[in-house]
Scaffold this motif. Sequence first.
Motif, PDB file in Angstrom:
ATOM      1  N   VAL A  45      21.772 -22.926   0.198  1.00 48.08           N
ATOM      2  CA  VAL A  45      22.467 -23.980   0.950  1.00 48.08           C
ATOM      3  C   VAL A  45      23.458 -24.700   0.035  1.00 48.08           C
ATOM      4  CG1 VAL A  45      22.133 -26.228   2.071  1.00 48.08           C
ATOM      5  CG2 VAL A  45      20.680 -24.298   2.694  1.00 48.08           C
ATOM      6  N   GLN A  46      23.047 -24.966  -1.199  1.00 46.03           N
ATOM      7  CA  GLN A  46      23.924 -25.649  -2.147  1.00 46.03           C
ATOM      8  C   GLN A  46      25.127 -24.789  -2.526  1.00 46.03           C
ATOM      9  OE1 GLN A  46      22.905 -28.773  -1.479  1.00 46.03           O
ATOM     10  NE2 GLN A  46      23.629 -29.127  -3.552  1.00 46.03           N
ATOM     11  N   ALA A  47      24.925 -23.487  -2.686  1.00 46.98           N
ATOM     12  CA  ALA A  47      26.046 -22.593  -3.005  1.00 46.98           C
ATOM     13  C   ALA A  47      27.056 -22.593  -1.856  1.00 46.98           C
ATOM     14  CB  ALA A  47      25.541 -21.183  -3.280  1.00 46.98           C
ATOM     15  N   TYR A  48      26.560 -22.516  -0.628  1.00 45.34           N
ATOM     16  CA  TYR A  48      27.457 -22.548   0.527  1.00 45.34           C
ATOM     17  C   TYR A  48      28.127 -23.913   0.672  1.00 45.34           C
ATOM     18  CZ  TYR A  48      26.001 -17.969   2.109  1.00 45.34           C
ATOM     19  OH  TYR A  48      25.772 -16.635   2.192  1.00 45.34           O
ATOM     20  N   ASP A  49      27.434 -24.979   0.258  1.00 47.92           N
ATOM     21  CA  ASP A  49      28.019 -26.310   0.309  1.00 47.92           C
ATOM     22  C   ASP A  49      29.254 -26.381  -0.588  1.00 47.92           C
ATOM     23  OD1 ASP A  49      28.260 -29.147   0.836  1.00 47.92           O
ATOM     24  OD2 ASP A  49      27.305 -29.478  -1.116  1.00 47.92           O
ATOM     25  N   ASP A  52      32.104 -24.427   0.915  1.00 45.48           N
ATOM     26  CA  ASP A  52      32.728 -25.179   2.002  1.00 45.48           C
ATOM     27  C   ASP A  52      33.604 -26.313   1.468  1.00 45.48           C
ATOM     28  OD1 ASP A  52      31.610 -23.595   3.954  1.00 45.48           O
ATOM     29  OD2 ASP A  52      29.904 -24.946   4.320  1.00 45.48           O
ATOM     30  N   ARG A  53      33.164 -26.942   0.388  1.00 44.04           N
ATOM     31  CA  ARG A  53      33.976 -28.001  -0.223  1.00 44.04           C
ATOM     32  C   ARG A  53      35.298 -27.438  -0.737  1.00 44.04           C
ATOM     33  NH1 ARG A  53      31.116 -32.863  -1.779  1.00 44.04           N
ATOM     34  NH2 ARG A  53      28.927 -32.740  -1.179  1.00 44.04           N
ATOM     35  N   MET A  54      35.246 -26.249  -1.330  1.00 44.61           N
ATOM     36  CA  MET A  54      36.468 -25.626  -1.829  1.00 44.61           C
ATOM     37  C   MET A  54      37.386 -25.216  -0.678  1.00 44.61           C
ATOM     38  SD  MET A  54      35.485 -23.476  -5.228  1.00 44.61           S
ATOM     39  CE  MET A  54      34.098 -22.557  -4.621  1.00 44.61           C
ATOM     40  N   ARG A  55      36.794 -24.732   0.401  1.00 43.70           N
ATOM     41  CA  ARG A  55      37.602 -24.365   1.567  1.00 43.70           C
ATOM     42  C   ARG A  55      38.260 -25.589   2.203  1.00 43.70           C
ATOM     43  NH1 ARG A  55      32.851 -21.342   2.868  1.00 43.70           N
ATOM     44  NH2 ARG A  55      33.105 -19.249   2.068  1.00 43.70           N
ATOM     45  N   ALA A  56      37.573 -26.711   2.186  1.00 46.90           N
ATOM     46  CA  ALA A  56      38.114 -27.934   2.776  1.00 46.90           C
ATOM     47  C   ALA A  56      39.246 -28.525   1.935  1.00 46.90           C
ATOM     48  CB  ALA A  56      37.013 -28.972   2.942  1.00 46.90           C
ATOM     49  N   ASN A  57      39.246 -28.266   0.639  1.00 47.48           N
ATOM     50  CA  ASN A  57      40.266 -28.800  -0.267  1.00 47.48           C
ATOM     51  C   ASN A  57      41.093 -27.629  -0.811  1.00 47.48           C
ATOM     52  OD1 ASN A  57      41.774 -30.295  -2.060  1.00 47.48           O
ATOM     53  ND2 ASN A  57      40.070 -30.873  -3.363  1.00 47.48           N
ATOM     54  N   ARG A  58      41.799 -26.946   0.064  1.00 43.68           N
ATOM     55  CA  ARG A  58      42.566 -25.754  -0.338  1.00 43.68           C
ATOM     56  C   ARG A  58      43.610 -26.064  -1.404  1.00 43.68           C
ATOM     57  NH1 ARG A  58      41.008 -20.935   1.612  1.00 43.68           N
ATOM     58  NH2 ARG A  58      40.153 -20.994   3.695  1.00 43.68           N
ATOM     59  N   ALA A  59      44.245 -27.216  -1.311  1.00 39.21           N
ATOM     60  CA  ALA A  59      45.259 -27.566  -2.311  1.00 39.21           C
ATOM     61  C   ALA A  59      44.620 -27.746  -3.689  1.00 39.21           C
ATOM     62  CB  ALA A  59      45.998 -28.830  -1.895  1.00 39.21           C
ATOM     63  N   GLY A  60      43.446 -28.370  -3.734  1.00 35.11           N
ATOM     64  CA  GLY A  60      42.731 -28.527  -5.006  1.00 35.11           C
ATOM     65  C   GLY A  60      42.243 -27.197  -5.541  1.00 35.11           C
ATOM     66  N   PHE A  61      41.841 -26.313  -4.635  1.00 35.23           N
ATOM     67  CA  PHE A  61      41.414 -24.968  -5.028  1.00 35.23           C
ATOM     68  C   PHE A  61      42.584 -24.195  -5.624  1.00 35.23           C
ATOM     69  CE2 PHE A  61      40.905 -20.453  -4.019  1.00 35.23           C
ATOM     70  CZ  PHE A  61      39.666 -20.190  -4.592  1.00 35.23           C
TER      71      PHE A  61
END
Length: 143
Positions: A45-49, A52-61
């Motif tokens: 669950v933590q790995a997927y969390d 998901d955080r990286m997907r939500a912040n595409r510019a930061g990624f």
Amino acid sequence: MQGFSLLEVLVALLVLSVGLLGLAGLSAKGMNSNQSAYYLSQAMVQAYDMADRMRANRAGFAAGSYDSISGTGSDPGCISTGCSTTSQIAQYDANRWNTANANLLPSGRGTVAVQAGNIRIITVMWDDQRTGATGTACGSDPT
């Protein structure tokens, strides 16, 4: 003759006690395996969390803000006032994620590393033996 039946009772008691000890050991091993399975599911669950955080912040990624997360880091303190940069959001994500890892898993911590190009390896580690050391890695998710 009377002592012989007492000996039979003692042997039966010994066999019964060995069987009960085996049953108690089996029960303890089952509970330990159940706890390990729980930690594994929490790690996933933590790995997927984090994915998901990286997907939500595409510019930061894309800017590389998630390229080398290895510790809790500091909280930028901008969530209530509004983070002005994507790197602040990534810093906040790393702080919250590794804080949650430490709270949910024994000696839990997580890392994000670059493998090649835009591939990130998310690893969640914890002490499955509960000895105080980290080293059992699980929950990798190439994003």
